[in-house]
Design a protein around this motif. Structure first.
Motif, PDB file in Angstrom:
ATOM      1  N   CYS A 208      17.786 -84.377 -78.783  1.00 19.18           N
ATOM      2  CA  CYS A 208      18.030 -83.044 -78.206  1.00 19.18           C
ATOM      3  C   CYS A 208      19.505 -82.669 -78.274  1.00 19.18           C
ATOM      4  N   GLU A 209      20.385 -83.627 -78.007  1.00 18.70           N
ATOM      5  CA  GLU A 209      21.825 -83.353 -78.053  1.00 18.70           C
ATOM      6  C   GLU A 209      22.281 -83.039 -79.477  1.00 18.70           C
ATOM      7  N   GLU A 210      21.755 -83.785 -80.430  1.00 17.81           N
ATOM      8  CA  GLU A 210      22.117 -83.553 -81.827  1.00 17.81           C
ATOM      9  C   GLU A 210      21.606 -82.192 -82.294  1.00 17.81           C
ATOM     10  N   LYS A 211      20.396 -81.844 -81.895  1.00 15.50           N
ATOM     11  CA  LYS A 211      19.850 -80.529 -82.249  1.00 15.50           C
ATOM     12  C   LYS A 211      20.724 -79.414 -81.685  1.00 15.50           C
ATOM     13  N   GLU A 212      21.144 -79.597 -80.445  1.00 15.69           N
ATOM     14  CA  GLU A 212      21.969 -78.571 -79.800  1.00 15.69           C
ATOM     15  C   GLU A 212      23.315 -78.438 -80.509  1.00 15.69           C
ATOM     16  N   ASP A 213      23.936 -79.571 -80.855  1.00 15.25           N
ATOM     17  CA  ASP A 213      25.214 -79.549 -81.555  1.00 15.25           C
ATOM     18  C   ASP A 213      25.094 -78.844 -82.900  1.00 15.25           C
ATOM     19  N   LEU A 214      24.114 -79.238 -83.687  1.00 14.10           N
ATOM     20  CA  LEU A 214      23.919 -78.631 -85.000  1.00 14.10           C
ATOM     21  C   LEU A 214      23.561 -77.154 -84.863  1.00 14.10           C
ATOM     22  N   SER A 215      22.712 -76.834 -83.920  1.00 19.48           N
ATOM     23  CA  SER A 215      22.309 -75.444 -83.698  1.00 19.48           C
ATOM     24  C   SER A 215      23.512 -74.584 -83.327  1.00 19.48           C
ATOM     25  N   ASN A 216      24.357 -75.082 -82.443  1.00 26.10           N
ATOM     26  CA  ASN A 216      25.554 -74.328 -82.038  1.00 26.10           C
ATOM     27  C   ASN A 216      26.471 -74.081 -83.219  1.00 26.10           C
ATOM     28  N   ARG A 217      26.647 -75.096 -84.057  1.00 30.37           N
ATOM     29  CA  ARG A 217      27.501 -74.938 -85.232  1.00 30.37           C
ATOM     30  C   ARG A 217      26.913 -73.925 -86.217  1.00 30.37           C
ATOM     31  N   LEU A 218      25.597 -73.950 -86.362  1.00 28.22           N
ATOM     32  CA  LEU A 218      24.955 -73.002 -87.274  1.00 28.22           C
ATOM     33  C   LEU A 218      25.066 -71.572 -86.753  1.00 28.22           C
ATOM     34  N   VAL A 219      24.979 -71.399 -85.438  1.00 24.98           N
ATOM     35  CA  VAL A 219      25.136 -70.063 -84.844  1.00 24.98           C
ATOM     36  C   VAL A 219      26.552 -69.555 -85.095  1.00 24.98           C
ATOM     37  N   ILE A 220      27.550 -70.409 -84.879  1.00 25.41           N
ATOM     38  CA  ILE A 220      28.944 -70.017 -85.125  1.00 25.41           C
ATOM     39  C   ILE A 220      29.144 -69.685 -86.602  1.00 25.41           C
ATOM     40  N   LEU A 221      28.556 -70.489 -87.472  1.00 25.52           N
ATOM     41  CA  LEU A 221      28.634 -70.242 -88.911  1.00 25.52           C
ATOM     42  C   LEU A 221      28.025 -68.886 -89.259  1.00 25.52           C
TER      43      LEU A 221
END
Length: 106
Positions: free
Chosen positions: A57-70
């Motif tokens: 869940c933490e990894e998904k959140e990290d990657l998701s946040n980075r993709l949103v910023i991207l």
């Protein structure tokens, strides 16, 4: 964890290219931006599908946040480009259409 790191490296690479393009757009260095655009195409070529089930869940959140910023950075760049010159708008339109056709007929 290695899969996540690989995805994060790709996201960071795309983000660094987008930041260069964004800086050029802010400075209205349109010719330089057009010359640098292939680096964006190269950074975004052949991206693998993300298998979200491999991540915690933490990894998904990290990657998701980075993709949103991207995505937000990408959207701001596109808006800036479209607002300035109709030639860039035509070029971007052709690029998007070409990419859609390429994706559709793969």
């Amino acid at each position: 964890m290695a899969v996540l790191e690989g995805n994060l490296v790709q996201v960071d690479k795309i983000m660094s290219v987008l930041m260069v393009l964004s800086d050029l757009a802010e400075q209205e260095c349109w010719d330089d931006l057009l010359l640098a655009w292939p680096s964006y195409d190269q950074a975004t070529a052949n991206l693998p599908q993300i298998n979200w089930s491999e991540f915690s869940c933490e990894e998904k959140e990290d990657l998701s946040n980075r993709l949103v910023i991207l995505q937000e950075t990408h959207d701001r760049l596109i808006i800036r480009m479209l607002d300035f010159r109709s030639e860039l708008k035509d070029l971007l339109h052709n690029s998007i259409q070409s990419r859609k056709l390429n994706d559709h007929y793969r």
